[in-house]
Design an enzyme around this catalytic site. Structure first.
Site, mmCIF file in Angstrom:
data_model
loop_
_atom_site.group_PDB
_atom_site.id
_atom_site.type_symbol
_atom_site.label_atom_id
_atom_site.label_comp_id
_atom_site.label_asym_id
_atom_site.label_seq_id
_atom_site.Cartn_x
_atom_site.Cartn_y
_atom_site.Cartn_z
ATOM 1 N N GLU A 8 42.102 49.073 31.883
ATOM 2 C CA GLU A 8 42.718 48.033 31.043
ATOM 3 C C GLU A 8 44.242 48.144 31.060
ATOM 4 O O GLU A 8 44.877 48.347 30.021
ATOM 5 C CB GLU A 8 42.178 48.086 29.616
ATOM 6 N N CYS A 57 57.479 50.711 27.430
ATOM 7 C CA CYS A 57 58.169 51.930 27.087
ATOM 8 C C CYS A 57 59.664 51.629 27.250
ATOM 9 O O CYS A 57 60.042 50.845 28.112
ATOM 10 C CB CYS A 57 57.697 53.025 28.046
ATOM 11 N N GLU A 82 32.771 45.964 31.481
ATOM 12 C CA GLU A 82 32.289 46.519 30.215
ATOM 13 C C GLU A 82 31.716 45.362 29.411
ATOM 14 O O GLU A 82 32.460 44.495 28.964
ATOM 15 C CB GLU A 82 33.431 47.185 29.429
HETATM 16 C C1 GAL Z 1 37.641 49.147 26.171
HETATM 17 C C2 GAL Z 1 38.025 50.304 27.077
HETATM 18 C C3 GAL Z 1 36.971 51.387 27.081
HETATM 19 C C4 GAL Z 1 36.550 51.678 25.686
HETATM 20 C C5 GAL Z 1 36.035 50.425 25.024
HETATM 21 C C6 GAL Z 1 35.536 50.658 23.616
HETATM 22 O O1 GAL Z 1 38.756 48.440 25.765
HETATM 23 O O2 GAL Z 1 38.235 49.889 28.390
HETATM 24 O O3 GAL Z 1 37.481 52.530 27.694
HETATM 25 O O4 GAL Z 1 37.638 52.195 25.005
HETATM 26 O O5 GAL Z 1 37.078 49.499 24.970
HETATM 27 O O6 GAL Z 1 36.514 51.012 22.724
HETATM 28 ZN ZN ZN Z 2 59.455 54.595 30.320
#
Ligand code: GAL
Ligand code: ZN
Length: 664
Positions: A145, A154, A306
């Protein structure tokens, strides 16, 4: 090799080795064909500087392979390990308030830091050499992500100096930079690029031109960060794909540009929302819009990397998905163009931040309701996915979506309730509720595919884009433009040569002479003799010859003046909407535009039932998804064959039917 359609996100390193075989067996019995692994496990792969240990991952990949399950390898660059941060604390990012963000979460990294980049190059090279020809590894996901958690990050010395280089490349001389940023305002002139800052929290206000370039720079930095990895991977992994898990409308990186590095785009879909009591994600039109915008980033089918598989939540939890609801959500992803769905996660984690972000299996690891539901789902849908392979939604309506406009409105929202993506989704919603499929399209995209093109808030304008819109209408397109179009040039300067919307006045048939920001107020309007409400903004305009008033204001000092207009131009029509229509007005307006362009609903709308289609050259696949816990009826079209479901027209709770219709 058979096309793979279903997978899970798997973290074998969180569990004892003895459990892995059972996991693999349960996955196989469920119909799982692939896993994504390792995207946060830097320390496991390189426990000490320069000493790599891929043994555990090799073993997991091989074991899963024996069960016919393939692997997508994640590079773990979202989680630099403690040994590295201790040795090089300058890798930690610095936020806009000048605070160092510490170790202990994830993405605690500065993406421009040269030391960090060097560590990444070494590890990713090792991984690519090691897995580039592994027959069980099918693809890669660099980082995780990208852009998530980098909001407001940053502003360290390294990022500042890269920003200076980026500006030098873009503008050449400090004079040109001063001109482009309008630095004579408040004495912000620079004698040299080395004087420019990464924007920290200011005492008061900010320079909108500087902020726009900063946002562009941050996006380019992420693309560059990713490119370094994709180049290494491609060198060693010739037959494996590279994708990345996007987050719908998230705006930190321009997803169209990031997509150029990828074979295809993936997305993380969590209809239950993100550990907040209630988020707009729960609304079906937002879920659908999110999937449609993801499809637009490469204009091709995508993957879900996901997909929600249980209760979501970190500190605070969402509702339990009802029986059938996980399947309905997965079906929605497929209906909008997903060719594969990977569920997050396999087993609910017993430790760490995400203990309550539930997986298919509960903490106990024993298969329960969710496992059985998704098992049935996969068994039924997998062959259909093979059958529908290569099909895509092909909508007749496009909505322009642009990261640049989003950035400009983030910098100056005008009104506390105006957001660019929010506005885009309001137009989307009116179409969604009428069962009109929609494509999103970038400013560089092909407008001519669409009978209707909605282009809300085209705030930053360029001569090329003006010409493109005018040409679209000239050739017969039905274009909708709105308030705040053509206001600024690409440097975020207000246009001064003409009245708004600048050159587009010619196609819109109006000139905006004044406006009213509707702070804490709504305005009444009249459409076909009926009263409606509109919000946020009123453009006060003068009509050019040939323009018709569709809607007029009915309150405020401008009662009786035009609010929404239609102007025939070339072979097409341009609509200009000088306000944000309230829900009822939006519906009426969209009806009017649809009927003039002869675009029809794919089925008569039913509350809580979503319709979408995918098609190839021979057939059209109509998806009818019941998002409610009650039975629903709909009017089935003529001449269909059932691909999924029993009795067309009658949907059980959360049921999806797929109807196949031959094309003449
Ligand atoms: C997504 C992320 C995963 C996990 C999931 C649930 O945003 O890619 O690694 O954190 O949310 O929180
Ligand atoms: Zn930086």
């Amino acid at each position: 090799m058979k096309e793979l359609h279903f997978g899970v996100d798997y973290y074998p390193e969180h569990w004892e080795r003895e459990r892995w075989d059972r996991d693999a067996l349960l996955m196989q019995e469920m119909g799982i064909q692939m896993v994504r692994m390792a995207e946060f496990s830097w320390h496991k792969l390189e426990p000490r500087e320069g000493s790599y240990d891929f043994g555990w991952l090799d073993e997991a990949i091989a074991l899963l392979g024996k069960y016919g399950i393939y692997t997508i390898v994640g590079t773990p660059t979202a989680a630099p390990p403690a040994w590295m941060i201790n040795k090089h604390p300058e890798i930690l990012p610095i936020d806009r308030e000048g605070r160092v963000r510490g170790f202990g979460g994830r993405h605690h990294d500065c993406q421009s830091n040269p030391v960090y980049r060097e560590y990444i190059r070494k590890l990713v090279t090792k991984m690519a050499q090691h897995y580039g020809e592994n027959p069980y590894v099918i693809g890669w996901q660099p980082d995780n992500e990208l852009g998530n958690s980098h909001q407001e990050l940053c502003t360290c010395a390294s990022c500042r100096s890269r920003f200076q280089d980026w500006l030098q490349k873009k503008y050449g001389t400090a004079e040109e930079l001063n001109r482009a940023w309008g630095t004579s305002f408040w004495s912000q002139e620079y004698n040299d690029f080395s004087e420019v800052y990464a924007p920290r929290l200011t005492v008061t206000g900010e320079n909108p031109s500087a902020m726009l370039d900063w946002k562009r720079f941050c996006s380019d930095l992420i693309v560059d960060f990713t490119r370094e990895q994709t180049e290494i991977i491609r060198k060693y992994a010739k037959n494996q794909f590279i994708t990345h898990n996007y987050m719908g409308f998230a705006d930190k990186v321009d997803y169209y540009k990031l997509g150029e590095l990828l074979d295809f785009v993936s997305h993380d879909q969590y209809p239950g929302g993100f550990y907040l009591p209630r988020t707009p994600h729960e609304e079906n039109h937002v879920l659908a819009a999110t999937l449609d915008v993801v499809r637009s980033y490469k204009n091709q089918p995508f993957w879900i990397m996901e997909q929600q598989s249980g209760i979501t939540g970190w500190e605070i939890m969402g509702r339990a998905p009802e029986p059938g609801q996980l399947s309905a959500w997965a079906m929605q992803s497929i209906a909008h163009g997903a060719d594969a769905v990977v569920f997050f996660r396999w087993r609910t984690c017993a430790m760490g931040t995400e203990q309550y972000w539930h997986g298919i299996l509960p903490h106990s690891g024993n298969p329960g309701r969710r496992y059985r539901e998704l098992q049935d789902f996969i068994q039924e849908v997998d062959p259909l996915m093979d059958y529908m392979h290569g099909s895509m939604p092909r909508p007749e309506v496009g909505i322009v979506f642009s990261f640049e406009q989003e950035y400009a409105f983030r910098i100056q929202p005008h009104h506390k309730d105006l957001s660019y993506t929010g506005q885009v989704q309001k137009y989307y919603r009116a179409l969604y509720e009428k069962n009109i499929p929609v494509d999103f399209v970038s400013e560089e995209g092909d407008f001519k595919k669409y009978k209707i093109l909605l282009a809300p808030l085209q705030y930053l304008m360029s001569p090329e884009l003006e010409e493109k819109y005018m040409d679209y209408v000239r050739q017969g397109g039905h274009l909708l433009l709105t308030m705040r179009t053509g206001v600024k040039d690409r440097n975020n300067f207000c246009m001064t040569e003409r009245e708004l919307p600048g050159r587009l006045s010619e196609v819109a048939g109006i000139e905006v002479l004044e406006y009213d920001c509707l702070r804490n107020a709504e305005v009444e309007v009249l459409f076909h003799g009926r009263k409606f409400l509109a919000n946020i903004w009123s453009d006060l305009m003068r009509l050019l010859p040939g323009t018709k008033v569709l809607v007029a204001y009915a309150s405020e000092f401008y009662a009786g003046e035009p609010c929404i207009t239609a102007h025939p131009y070339g072979d097409g029509i341009c609509y200009y909407v000088g306000t944000e229509p309230g829900e009822a007005l939006m519906e009426a307006l969209v009806d009017e535009i649809l009927s003039r362009a002869e675009v029809n609903s794919i089925l008569p709308p039913v509350q809580g039932v979503e319709c979408m289609f995918r098609e190839n050259d021979r057939e059209r696949f109509l998806f009818v998804i019941n998002h409610s816990g009650q039975e629903k009826c709909y009017e089935a079209p003529q001449g269909y064959q059932m691909l999924k479901g029993v009795q067309a027209g009658c949907l059980g709770a959360y049921e999806t039917q797929i109807l196949k219709i031959g094309k003449s």
